[in-house]
Design a protein around this motif. Structure first.
Motif, PDB file in Angstrom:
ATOM      1  N   GLU A  16       4.841  19.083  -9.647  1.00 47.89           N
ATOM      2  CA  GLU A  16       4.890  17.764 -10.288  1.00 47.89           C
ATOM      3  C   GLU A  16       4.284  16.744  -9.325  1.00 47.89           C
ATOM      4  N   PRO A  17       3.788  15.650  -9.887  1.00 48.53           N
ATOM      5  CA  PRO A  17       3.153  14.672  -9.010  1.00 48.53           C
ATOM      6  C   PRO A  17       4.119  14.137  -7.964  1.00 48.53           C
ATOM      7  N   HIS A  18       3.568  13.769  -6.857  1.00 46.87           N
ATOM      8  CA  HIS A  18       4.348  13.233  -5.753  1.00 46.87           C
ATOM      9  C   HIS A  18       5.067  11.965  -6.196  1.00 46.87           C
ATOM     10  N   HIS A  19       6.350  11.876  -5.918  1.00 43.60           N
ATOM     11  CA  HIS A  19       7.085  10.689  -6.356  1.00 43.60           C
ATOM     12  C   HIS A  19       7.198   9.648  -5.256  1.00 43.60           C
ATOM     13  N   HIS A  20       6.690   8.477  -5.539  1.00 41.92           N
ATOM     14  CA  HIS A  20       6.922   7.356  -4.641  1.00 41.92           C
ATOM     15  C   HIS A  20       7.894   6.442  -5.345  1.00 41.92           C
ATOM     16  N   HIS A  21       8.583   5.586  -4.582  1.00 45.35           N
ATOM     17  CA  HIS A  21       9.418   4.620  -5.280  1.00 45.35           C
ATOM     18  C   HIS A  21       8.501   3.613  -5.970  1.00 45.35           C
ATOM     19  N   GLU A  22       9.011   3.031  -7.033  1.00 43.94           N
ATOM     20  CA  GLU A  22       8.179   2.205  -7.897  1.00 43.94           C
ATOM     21  C   GLU A  22       7.482   1.093  -7.110  1.00 43.94           C
ATOM     22  N   GLY A  23       6.192   0.968  -7.336  1.00 45.88           N
ATOM     23  CA  GLY A  23       5.447  -0.113  -6.699  1.00 45.88           C
ATOM     24  C   GLY A  23       5.035   0.167  -5.274  1.00 45.88           C
ATOM     25  N   ALA A  24       5.216   1.411  -4.804  1.00 44.17           N
ATOM     26  CA  ALA A  24       4.893   1.713  -3.409  1.00 44.17           C
ATOM     27  C   ALA A  24       3.400   1.569  -3.139  1.00 44.17           C
ATOM     28  N   SER A  25       2.579   1.806  -4.176  1.00 45.46           N
ATOM     29  CA  SER A  25       1.136   1.767  -3.941  1.00 45.46           C
ATOM     30  C   SER A  25       0.534   0.439  -4.382  1.00 45.46           C
ATOM     31  N   THR A  26       1.375  -0.522  -4.815  1.00 44.01           N
ATOM     32  CA  THR A  26       0.839  -1.791  -5.310  1.00 44.01           C
ATOM     33  C   THR A  26       0.068  -2.536  -4.232  1.00 44.01           C
ATOM     34  N   SER A  27       0.620  -2.567  -3.004  1.00 50.07           N
ATOM     35  CA  SER A  27      -0.017  -3.402  -1.988  1.00 50.07           C
ATOM     36  C   SER A  27      -1.393  -2.862  -1.608  1.00 50.07           C
ATOM     37  N   ILE A  28      -1.531  -1.536  -1.496  1.00 49.25           N
ATOM     38  CA  ILE A  28      -2.840  -0.983  -1.148  1.00 49.25           C
ATOM     39  C   ILE A  28      -3.820  -1.184  -2.313  1.00 49.25           C
ATOM     40  N   GLY A  29      -3.306  -1.041  -3.540  1.00 42.95           N
ATOM     41  CA  GLY A  29      -4.154  -1.271  -4.714  1.00 42.95           C
ATOM     42  C   GLY A  29      -4.630  -2.702  -4.766  1.00 42.95           C
ATOM     43  N   PHE A  30      -3.711  -3.635  -4.498  1.00 45.40           N
ATOM     44  CA  PHE A  30      -4.087  -5.046  -4.534  1.00 45.40           C
ATOM     45  C   PHE A  30      -5.059  -5.363  -3.409  1.00 45.40           C
ATOM     46  N   TRP A  31      -4.863  -4.720  -2.259  1.00 46.88           N
ATOM     47  CA  TRP A  31      -5.771  -4.939  -1.136  1.00 46.88           C
ATOM     48  C   TRP A  31      -7.195  -4.492  -1.515  1.00 46.88           C
ATOM     49  N   ILE A  32      -7.280  -3.353  -2.219  1.00 47.96           N
ATOM     50  CA  ILE A  32      -8.615  -2.866  -2.622  1.00 47.96           C
ATOM     51  C   ILE A  32      -9.240  -3.835  -3.616  1.00 47.96           C
ATOM     52  N   TYR A  33      -8.420  -4.422  -4.506  1.00 41.72           N
ATOM     53  CA  TYR A  33      -8.955  -5.469  -5.399  1.00 41.72           C
ATOM     54  C   TYR A  33      -9.516  -6.621  -4.571  1.00 41.72           C
ATOM     55  N   LEU A  34      -8.744  -7.051  -3.563  1.00 41.42           N
ATOM     56  CA  LEU A  34      -9.202  -8.176  -2.741  1.00 41.42           C
ATOM     57  C   LEU A  34     -10.510  -7.844  -2.033  1.00 41.42           C
ATOM     58  N   MET A  35     -10.635  -6.597  -1.590  1.00 41.92           N
ATOM     59  CA  MET A  35     -11.868  -6.196  -0.903  1.00 41.92           C
ATOM     60  C   MET A  35     -13.052  -6.241  -1.875  1.00 41.92           C
ATOM     61  N   SER A  36     -12.811  -5.853  -3.141  1.00 38.68           N
ATOM     62  CA  SER A  36     -13.911  -5.913  -4.111  1.00 38.68           C
ATOM     63  C   SER A  36     -14.256  -7.371  -4.401  1.00 38.68           C
TER      64      SER A  36
END
Lengths: 205, 138
Positions: A16-36
């Motif tokens: 099964e997919p790796h479980h992170h707690h909710e929103g764990a990847s939000t900051s890196i995702g938002f950072w990539i948006y900022l970089m774009s």
């Protein structure tokens, strides 16, 4: 069926997919948006760099820009950056009231920045130096206008978050949103450093 | 309970233990009043100096003025990155730093490439456009 399950795929790969707690990847995702977003600004800076000297026999930076106004705007944005930082510190201390007050002050500085910028644009257009006057002014309005639009949306986001915090408090989702807006707000200040340096200061030398 | 379910449970339990083991808040440094004030004061100084120089008319050499102004801006961007955006090589296992480095590389290519190519086009093509030699009218 049982013969199939005996191969126990779990020994070799994750079933099964790796479980992170909710929103764990939000900051890196938002950072990539900022970089774009940063790359988009890079293109606008490149356009300004190429067209910044094409005045079409019209007014140049020295005829148009008022450095005192730009310094005022820079101060507003820098102050809003530190007040947002204080809002984040209040958030870490679970101080809802303090967070809201600092966010409110940040909003005031953000709106003051926008007011000065709108005044500047309106003044330039009134002088006949609108975006259609020359390639230099088109590039100027595109670059500075895009930054201003970002600040405007940042203010809108700030108001939305203040309402959310007032209604639900500093729940994990709101903390995550505050952290994202924090990155966005500081990022806009970084872009502004590029704007006042390359557009205003270098134009006035 | 079949063997696969038992396996699944075991793995899940291990992963949860792992997740709690290396839980370092939310992986981000929120800074302190001190670090924000340090960043703010440095930014004020790094903003006031270039504005002061340009408003006072700049140095005799325009190139020197431009170099100082751009240099201050680069330092101030680094100050913002460290004190306000809390950039470090640790957050999100280094991926934020990786994304930043990638962006900076693309940014340098886009900016230097555009300026270089367009400068060459402007200086080498536009003025030397010899209409008579090309037979394009007078």
């Amino acid at each position: 069926m049982s013969t199939v399950t005996q191969t126990a795929p779990g020994d070799f790969w994750e079933v099964e997919p790796h479980h992170h707690h909710e929103g764990a990847s939000t900051s890196i995702g938002f950072w990539i948006y900022l970089m774009s977003d940063c790359l988009m600004f890079a293109v606008l800076f490149a356009v300004f760099g190429v067209l910044g000297g094409s005045y079409a026999a019209g007014p140049g930076p020295k005829d148009l820009f008022d450095l005192e106004l730009v310094a005022l705007n820079t101060a507003f944005l820098l102050l809003s950056s530190i007040t947002y930082g204080f809002a984040m510190l209040a958030m870490v201390k679970e101080n809802t009231r303090g967070t809201l007050i600092w966010l409110g002050i940040t909003l005031v500085f953000g709106l003051a920045f926008l007011a000065v910028e709108i005044y500047e644009f309106q003044h330039l257009i009134h002088l006949g130096a609108g975006p259609q006057r020359s390639a230099f002014l088109s590039a100027f309005f595109a670059l500075v206008g895009t930054h201003g639009l970002h600040v405007a949306f940042g203010c809108l986001w700030l108001v939305t978050l203040m309402i959310q915090i007032r209604q639900r408090g500093l729940i994990p989702a709101n903390r995550r949103r505050l952290a994202c807006l924090s990155m966005f707000w500081h990022f806009l200040d970084v872009i502004w450093i590029g704007v006042f340096t390359f557009v205003y200061l270098l134009g006035m030398i | 309970m079949t063997s696969i379910e038992a396996q699944g449970d075991k793995h899940r339990a291990e992963r949860q233990a792992e997740a709690h083991g290396d839980q370092h808040d939310d992986g981000h440094d929120h800074g302190s009043v001190r670090s924000y004030l340090t960043g703010f004061i440095l930014s004020v100084i790094l903003t006031a100096i270039p504005f002061g120089i340009v408003m006072a008319g700049g140095f005799d050499s325009r190139f020197l003025t431009a170099a100082v102004v751009v240099g201050m801006a680069i330092v101030q961007i680094l100050v913002h990155m460290v004190y306000f955006l809390h950039m470090n090589t640790r957050s999100d296992e280094g991926w934020t730093m990786m994304a930043l480095i990638f962006t900076v590389v693309i940014l340098v290519i886009v900016l230097s490439g555009s300026l270089w190519v367009m400068y060459n086009m402007n200086t080498n093509m536009m003025p030397q456009m010899n209409h008579e030699a090309l037979g394009l009218g007078s």
